[in-house]
Design an enzyme around this catalytic site. Structure first.
Site, PDB file in Angstrom:
ATOM      1  N   GLY A  44      -4.445 -10.529  -1.499  1.00 25.29           N
ATOM      2  CA  GLY A  44      -3.787  -9.601  -0.571  1.00 25.29           C
ATOM      3  C   GLY A  44      -4.439  -9.469   0.798  1.00 25.29           C
ATOM      4  N   ASP A 103      -5.412   1.779  -3.829  1.00 28.45           N
ATOM      5  CA  ASP A 103      -4.393   2.547  -4.555  1.00 28.45           C
ATOM      6  C   ASP A 103      -5.094   3.436  -5.595  1.00 28.45           C
ATOM      7  OD1 ASP A 103      -2.178   3.452  -5.915  1.00 28.45           O
ATOM      8  OD2 ASP A 103      -1.343   1.504  -6.380  1.00 28.45           O
ATOM      9  N   PHE A 152       6.054   1.871  -3.634  1.00 30.47           N
ATOM     10  CA  PHE A 152       5.649   0.487  -3.833  1.00 30.47           C
ATOM     11  C   PHE A 152       5.968  -0.320  -2.585  1.00 30.47           C
ATOM     12  CE2 PHE A 152       5.941  -3.874  -5.418  1.00 30.47           C
ATOM     13  CZ  PHE A 152       4.665  -3.961  -5.953  1.00 30.47           C
ATOM     14  N   VAL A 153       4.916  -0.812  -1.947  1.00 28.09           N
ATOM     15  CA  VAL A 153       5.097  -1.520  -0.679  1.00 28.09           C
ATOM     16  C   VAL A 153       4.743  -3.004  -0.815  1.00 28.09           C
ATOM     17  CG1 VAL A 153       4.784   0.494   0.798  1.00 28.09           C
ATOM     18  CG2 VAL A 153       2.775  -0.817   0.105  1.00 28.09           C
ATOM     19  N   ASP A 159       2.160  -8.092  -2.494  1.00 31.56           N
ATOM     20  CA  ASP A 159       3.213  -8.827  -3.194  1.00 31.56           C
ATOM     21  C   ASP A 159       3.945  -8.006  -4.238  1.00 31.56           C
ATOM     22  OD1 ASP A 159       0.903  -8.764  -5.035  1.00 31.56           O
ATOM     23  OD2 ASP A 159       2.125 -10.098  -6.269  1.00 31.56           O
TER      24      ASP A 159
END
Ligand code: PRP
Length: 181
Positions: A44, A103, A152-153, A159
């Site tokens: 990421g 998160d 949820f991004v 991803d």
């Protein structure tokens, strides 16, 4: 084409550039006289790290570590798996971990502790996105691009089932995209 799966843009391309300029200037100031190792956590971190380092005016090294916790779903799983370890020693070094998102906090908690255990002099985290409402483990990154709500991004490295990392912005995925799977 990918845009049809996006409900709304949360952080635009322009905002990401401004964030990287601001964070890069702050890091340059804070690490003056030091030669940190900037460690990106794959996969990421890729676009964010590439953009951020353009604005860090320091002698610094770049390393990558493969770490995974989602395993394809939309929920973070409880185990943090190292898929590619570092190829260099962190002993006595100032470490700056570059992340796309914090998160639950588990990944950064585990990796920060691991690097301290390996003898790093200091370990700090720079993240593009912080989602404090998702926290399970107490963790506060030192450098935060922007704070986002518990949604949820995807995009700019983030991803869903390995897709959407190549979007040039961060957006909220339409729920029907992950509900049909
Ligand atoms: C994502 C992200 C962070 C981690 C954050 O990685 O890049 O590493 O989850 O979540 P946490 O705070 O809940 O631990 P992921 O495991 O999805 O792997 P990826 O970078 O390959 O997408």
């Amino acid at each position: 084409m990918l845009e049809k799966d996006i409900e709304r843009i949360l952080v635009s391309e322009k905002e990401i550039t401004h964030i990287c300029q601001r964070l890069g200037a702050k890091i340059t100031h804070d690490y003056h006289g030091k030669t940190p190792i900037i460690i990106g956590l794959l996969k990421g971190c890729m676009p964010f790290m590439a953009e951020l380092i353009k604005y860090i005016d320091l002698y610094c090294e770049i390393e990558l570590m493969g770490v995974s916790s989602y395993h394809g779903g939309i929920q973070s799983s409880s185990d943090v798996k190292i898929t590619k370890d570092l190829e260099t020693s962190v002993h006595d070094r100032d470490i700056l971990i570059a992340e796309d998102i914090v998160d639950t906090g588990k990944t950064l908690d585990v990796i920060s502790k691991l690097l301290i255990h390996r003898g790093a002099r200091s370990v700090e985290v720079v993240t593009l996105l912080d989602k404090p409402a998702g926290r399970i483990v107490e963790f506060t990154p030192k450098y935060i691009g922007t704070t986002i709500p518990k949604e949820f991004v995807v995009g700019f490295g983030l991803d869903y089932n390995e897709l959407y990392r190549n979007l040039p912005y961060v957006g909220v995925l339409k729920p029907e995209v992950y509900k049909k799977n």
